[in-house]
Design a protein around this motif. Structure first.
Motif, short mmCIF file in Angstrom:
data_model
loop_
_atom_site.label_atom_id
_atom_site.label_comp_id
_atom_site.label_asym_id
_atom_site.label_seq_id
_atom_site.Cartn_x
_atom_site.Cartn_y
_atom_site.Cartn_z
N MET A 1 -9.74 2.29 -9.69
CA MET A 1 -9.29 1.84 -8.38
C MET A 1 -9.17 3.05 -7.46
SD MET A 1 -6.42 -1.01 -9.30
CE MET A 1 -6.75 -2.25 -10.54
N SER A 2 -9.67 2.90 -6.26
CA SER A 2 -9.67 4.02 -5.32
C SER A 2 -8.40 4.06 -4.51
CB SER A 2 -10.87 3.90 -4.38
OG SER A 2 -10.74 2.74 -3.59
N SER A 3 -8.18 5.19 -3.86
CA SER A 3 -7.10 5.34 -2.88
C SER A 3 -7.72 5.98 -1.65
CB SER A 3 -5.96 6.19 -3.45
OG SER A 3 -5.36 5.55 -4.55
N ALA A 4 -8.50 5.17 -0.95
CA ALA A 4 -9.35 5.72 0.11
C ALA A 4 -8.63 5.93 1.42
CB ALA A 4 -10.55 4.79 0.32
N THR A 5 -7.41 5.48 1.53
CA THR A 5 -6.67 5.64 2.78
C THR A 5 -5.34 6.30 2.49
OG1 THR A 5 -5.76 3.41 2.53
CG2 THR A 5 -7.75 3.64 3.85
N ALA A 6 -4.73 6.84 3.53
CA ALA A 6 -3.43 7.50 3.38
C ALA A 6 -2.36 6.47 3.06
CB ALA A 6 -3.09 8.24 4.67
N PRO A 7 -1.24 6.91 2.46
CA PRO A 7 -0.14 5.98 2.18
C PRO A 7 0.36 5.31 3.45
CG PRO A 7 0.20 8.07 1.03
CD PRO A 7 -0.95 8.27 1.96
N VAL A 8 0.72 4.06 3.34
CA VAL A 8 1.24 3.30 4.47
C VAL A 8 2.72 3.64 4.65
CG1 VAL A 8 1.69 1.00 5.41
CG2 VAL A 8 -0.41 1.44 4.09
N ARG A 9 3.11 3.97 5.86
CA ARG A 9 4.50 4.30 6.16
C ARG A 9 5.02 3.38 7.25
NH1 ARG A 9 5.23 6.88 1.59
NH2 ARG A 9 4.14 8.88 1.42
N PRO A 10 6.34 3.22 7.37
CA PRO A 10 6.88 2.46 8.48
C PRO A 10 6.41 3.03 9.82
CG PRO A 10 8.60 2.88 6.85
CD PRO A 10 7.40 3.69 6.44
N VAL A 11 6.09 2.14 10.74
CA VAL A 11 5.60 2.55 12.07
C VAL A 11 6.65 2.14 13.09
CG1 VAL A 11 3.73 2.37 13.74
CG2 VAL A 11 3.23 2.18 11.28
N TRP B 1 -3.16 -1.15 -11.04
CA TRP B 1 -2.87 -1.71 -9.72
C TRP B 1 -1.51 -1.23 -9.23
CZ3 TRP B 1 -4.72 -2.86 -5.46
CH2 TRP B 1 -4.16 -3.75 -4.57
N LEU B 2 -0.53 -1.11 -10.14
CA LEU B 2 0.77 -0.55 -9.76
C LEU B 2 0.61 0.88 -9.25
CD1 LEU B 2 3.90 -0.48 -9.67
CD2 LEU B 2 3.85 0.21 -12.08
N ALA B 3 -0.20 1.68 -9.95
CA ALA B 3 -0.41 3.07 -9.53
C ALA B 3 -1.09 3.13 -8.16
CB ALA B 3 -1.25 3.80 -10.57
N ALA B 4 -2.04 2.21 -7.92
CA ALA B 4 -2.73 2.19 -6.62
C ALA B 4 -1.75 1.82 -5.50
CB ALA B 4 -3.89 1.20 -6.66
N LEU B 5 -0.92 0.82 -5.75
CA LEU B 5 0.06 0.42 -4.74
C LEU B 5 1.09 1.51 -4.50
CD1 LEU B 5 0.63 -3.30 -5.80
CD2 LEU B 5 -0.31 -2.52 -3.61
N ARG B 6 1.48 2.18 -5.57
CA ARG B 6 2.45 3.27 -5.41
C ARG B 6 1.85 4.39 -4.57
NH1 ARG B 6 5.26 6.85 -10.30
NH2 ARG B 6 6.67 8.04 -8.94
N ALA B 7 0.60 4.75 -4.85
CA ALA B 7 -0.06 5.80 -4.06
C ALA B 7 -0.20 5.39 -2.59
CB ALA B 7 -1.43 6.11 -4.65
N GLY B 8 -0.31 4.08 -2.37
CA GLY B 8 -0.43 3.59 -1.00
C GLY B 8 0.90 3.33 -0.33
N GLY B 9 2.01 3.62 -1.02
CA GLY B 9 3.33 3.40 -0.44
C GLY B 9 3.76 1.95 -0.40
N LEU B 10 3.09 1.07 -1.19
CA LEU B 10 3.32 -0.36 -1.09
C LEU B 10 3.86 -1.00 -2.36
CD1 LEU B 10 0.02 -1.30 0.82
CD2 LEU B 10 2.30 -0.92 1.79
N ALA B 11 4.17 -0.20 -3.37
CA ALA B 11 4.65 -0.78 -4.63
C ALA B 11 6.06 -1.33 -4.51
CB ALA B 11 4.59 0.27 -5.74
N ALA B 12 6.91 -0.65 -3.75
CA ALA B 12 8.32 -1.04 -3.65
C ALA B 12 8.82 -0.90 -2.22
CB ALA B 12 9.16 -0.20 -4.61
N PRO B 13 8.25 -1.64 -1.29
CA PRO B 13 8.67 -1.49 0.11
C PRO B 13 10.12 -1.89 0.35
CG PRO B 13 7.26 -3.42 -0.15
CD PRO B 13 7.20 -2.65 -1.44
#
Length: 413
Positions: A1-11, A58-70
């Motif tokens: 699974m790729s992590s092609a974008t930066a982690p998502v942060r609150p905007v 998938w957990l690791a991908a979501l964690r890298a994307g900042g979305l595992a535990a919003p």
């Protein structure tokens, strides 16, 4: 699974308010780059090991994307407000992303319990491990203590620095994979039912512990029984005070009532879209598409209205929780009741539209939601939702008493 974008942060806007539109766009971009192509096909018929491996990836991908535990605090990898969490779960559902089935109890129930009632040592031991993939199950229900959870009989006796536990738990989801268990046990047999229960963190590798999967009507083994014979739990693994477990357990159960219901509503909306496509592809006795049948169109319109109503209820719950306006808990019961029975109606209609061809033995993808497009198995599985977390009968009693002001049901001898 790729992590092609930066982690998502609150905007945030210039005024410091959450910018939900910008966040939605960021999550949508992340999903486009990271939701695995063809995951449904790969998870259909997957072995247990393949399921566990995929869920970890998938957990690791979501964690890298900042979305595992919003929903966790900012210093723990979260920091998103309830409306922001709702946006994240909506977009994951709309992107038809896999669900973190294996890690749901860990990320929601275990985390909520540890953050709300755990000691600093317990939090530091387990919260980072949960993000690393530590799997938890829940040991609440028993053969004679389901809806009436307070009547549980599993006993925990204090002996020096340990509690010795004997009893049985049932309906423990995915316990065969779990590293740890959230366990309720009675520590004072003479106290009133809700006042003699304690809450423990139990290592699933403890001697004297046996897990037995329960094969269900659809062929899956989602639920398990847990048998405990002289299982020793260190006293340091007690959550909260002895005999105060019932109060702590409410925090665990409340974890089911957050923005995750938004995700379930959105996934059901996606599943309804599949149902409409099925009606377009299927033909009636005269060879015409079933979607052209006036009766079918009326049925689909009714279900579309109900799905829309569910989404609005979930959005209302998030808004009320954010404002602190809802205190009765009745809205959570309304949503749980409505969702569980609507899930049955949608999946049941899928079986009806699919006809005899839909009755053939089928397989549903692991890591999917409750609506996968395998309509027969989805319909069989939908009945689970009217039982756990409080049966439909229990939910109706809560609604009647807390929302409508009806008198409490009499206690029968």
């Amino acid at each position: 699974m790729s992590s092609a974008t930066a982690p998502v942060r609150p905007v945030r806007t210039a005024a410091g308010e959450p910018d939900l539109a910008a966040l939605r766009a960021a999550v949508r971009d992340w999903c486009a780059a990271n939701v695995p192509d063809g995951w449904r096909e790969r998870q259909t018929g997957a072995s247990h090991d393949e399921f566990v491996e995929f869920q970890g990836e998938w957990l690791a991908a979501l964690r890298a994307g900042g979305l595992a535990a919003p929903h966790w605090p900012a210093d723990r990898g979260g920091g998103f407000s309830l409306p922001e969490q709702a946006v994240i779960f909506e977009e994951l559902a709309r992107a038809e992303a896999p669900r973190l089935v294996l890690h749901f109890v860990s990320l929601h129930h275990a985390a909520a319990t540890l953050l709300g009632a755990g000691t600093a040592e317990q939090r530091e031991r387990h919260l980072p491990a949960i993000l690393d993939g530590e799997v938890w199950c829940q040991g609440f229900s028993e053969p004679e203590a389901g809806s009436d959870l307070a009547s549980l009989r599993t006993r925990a006796e204090r002996r020096g620095d340990v509690y010795v536990v004997n009893g049985q738990k049932v309906w423990a989801s995915l316990a065969m994979y779990a590293d740890w268990c959230l366990l309720l046990a009675r520590t004072d047999a003479d106290a009133p039912k809700r006042r003699g229960i304690s809450y423990f963190l139990m290592d699933m590798r403890s001697p004297g512990l046996t897990v037995r999967p329960i094969r269900q009507a659809g062929g899956e083994e989602h639920f398990c029984e847990i048998f405990l014979t002289d299982v020793e739990i260190p006293a340091a693994n007690l959550i909260g005070a002895e005999n105060d477990g019932w109060r702590v357990a409410q925090r665990t159960l409340n974890a089911e009532r957050g923005a995750t219901m938004v995700e379930l509503a959105e996934r059901l909306a996606v599943g309804f879209g599949w149902l409409v496509d099925l009606a377009r592809r299927s033909t009636g006795l005269d060879g015409s598409p079933m979607a052209d049948d006036p009766v079918v169109r009326d049925d689909l319109a009714r279900l579309a209205t109900e799905v829309r109503a569910l989404r609005l209820l979930a959005a209302r719950a998030v808004a009320e929780a954010e404002s602190g306006a809802s205190a009765s808990g009745a809205l959570a019961s309304v949503i749980k009741l409505y969702y569980s029975e609507l899930l049955q109606r949608v999946t049941g209609y899928g079986v009806e539209i699919a006809g005899p061809a839909g009755q053939r033995a089928a397989r549903r993808p692991m890591s999917a939601g409750w609506e996968s497009g395998a309509w027969l198995l989805d319909f069989i599985g939908s009945w689970e939702w009217t039982i756990p977390g409080g049966t439909s009968e229990i939910q109706r009693s809560i609604i009647g008493e807390r929302a409508l002001g009806l008198p409490r049901e009499p206690v029968l001898a």
